[in-house]
Motif scaffolding. Sequence first.
Motif, mmCIF file in Angstrom:
data_model
loop_
_atom_site.group_PDB
_atom_site.id
_atom_site.type_symbol
_atom_site.label_atom_id
_atom_site.label_comp_id
_atom_site.label_asym_id
_atom_site.label_seq_id
_atom_site.Cartn_x
_atom_site.Cartn_y
_atom_site.Cartn_z
ATOM 1 N N LYS A 14 41.545 37.050 36.906
ATOM 2 C CA LYS A 14 42.607 36.355 36.162
ATOM 3 C C LYS A 14 42.402 34.844 36.213
ATOM 4 N N GLU A 15 41.976 34.326 37.351
ATOM 5 C CA GLU A 15 41.712 32.889 37.463
ATOM 6 C C GLU A 15 40.533 32.482 36.577
ATOM 7 N N ARG A 16 39.507 33.334 36.524
ATOM 8 C CA ARG A 16 38.347 33.056 35.671
ATOM 9 C C ARG A 16 38.773 33.076 34.199
ATOM 10 N N LYS A 104 47.856 33.307 30.264
ATOM 11 C CA LYS A 104 46.932 33.440 31.406
ATOM 12 C C LYS A 104 47.501 32.753 32.643
ATOM 13 N N ASN A 105 48.129 31.604 32.441
ATOM 14 C CA ASN A 105 48.767 30.892 33.550
ATOM 15 C C ASN A 105 49.836 31.754 34.200
ATOM 16 N N ILE A 106 50.646 32.402 33.363
ATOM 17 C CA ILE A 106 51.723 33.256 33.876
ATOM 18 C C ILE A 106 51.145 34.421 34.666
ATOM 19 N N GLU A 107 50.068 35.035 34.146
ATOM 20 C CA GLU A 107 49.439 36.151 34.862
ATOM 21 C C GLU A 107 48.942 35.719 36.238
ATOM 22 N N VAL A 108 48.275 34.572 36.283
ATOM 23 C CA VAL A 108 47.757 34.076 37.560
ATOM 24 C C VAL A 108 48.907 33.800 38.517
ATOM 25 N N LYS A 109 49.967 33.177 38.016
ATOM 26 C CA LYS A 109 51.121 32.860 38.871
ATOM 27 C C LYS A 109 51.741 34.131 39.453
ATOM 28 N N LYS A 110 51.805 35.198 38.646
ATOM 29 C CA LYS A 110 52.351 36.469 39.128
ATOM 30 C C LYS A 110 51.550 36.982 40.321
ATOM 31 N N TYR A 111 50.217 36.982 40.182
ATOM 32 C CA TYR A 111 49.376 37.467 41.274
ATOM 33 C C TYR A 111 49.439 36.541 42.485
ATOM 34 N N GLU A 112 49.560 35.244 42.256
ATOM 35 C CA GLU A 112 49.701 34.311 43.378
ATOM 36 C C GLU A 112 51.010 34.567 44.114
ATOM 37 N N LYS A 113 52.073 34.882 43.365
ATOM 38 C CA LYS A 113 53.369 35.176 43.973
ATOM 39 C C LYS A 113 53.284 36.475 44.788
ATOM 40 N N ILE A 114 52.592 37.464 44.218
ATOM 41 C CA ILE A 114 52.404 38.728 44.944
ATOM 42 C C ILE A 114 51.638 38.466 46.234
ATOM 43 N N ARG A 115 50.572 37.647 46.142
ATOM 44 C CA ARG A 115 49.773 37.329 47.332
ATOM 45 C C ARG A 115 50.626 36.602 48.369
#
Length: 147
Positions: A14-16, A104-115
């Motif tokens: 997702k970051e890529r 894409k920013n929102i997707e990355v933020k979601k995974y960062e929040k999960i992490r």
Amino acid sequence: MRYEFKFHKILAVKEREKDEAVSIYQDSVRKFEEVAEKLYELLKRKEDLEVYQSERLHGGLSIQEIRHHQQFISNIEKMIEHYQKMVINARNRMLLFQEKLLEKNIEVKKYEKIREKDYMKFTEDLKVFEGKQMDDISIQMYMNREG
């Protein structure tokens, strides 16, 4: 115990994807700016030419020169129309890529929040585990003193 995020590979992908979206968006912005600059130059050239023609008309101008100037202005107007369409297209592409970048920013933020939440749970579990170990050690030390 070592922390390992279970969605690490997905987050990396997702970051890529986000980085690619940033690059594409920046390229679309650059192209928009180039086309808009060219349109501005054409509009400025037309305005300058009209001012020049107006000044020359006051001093007297032959019909041939008037026709020449009118033909030149007509050609510039055609180019202006063309570049106006290009600016609209470039703006629409830029806005489309901006929207994709936002997604894409929102997707990355979601995974960062999960992490982040997963790491907090890991540290809490680790504290509980360490607390139990300390209790076990204390009990063993007490039992060794008694024995």
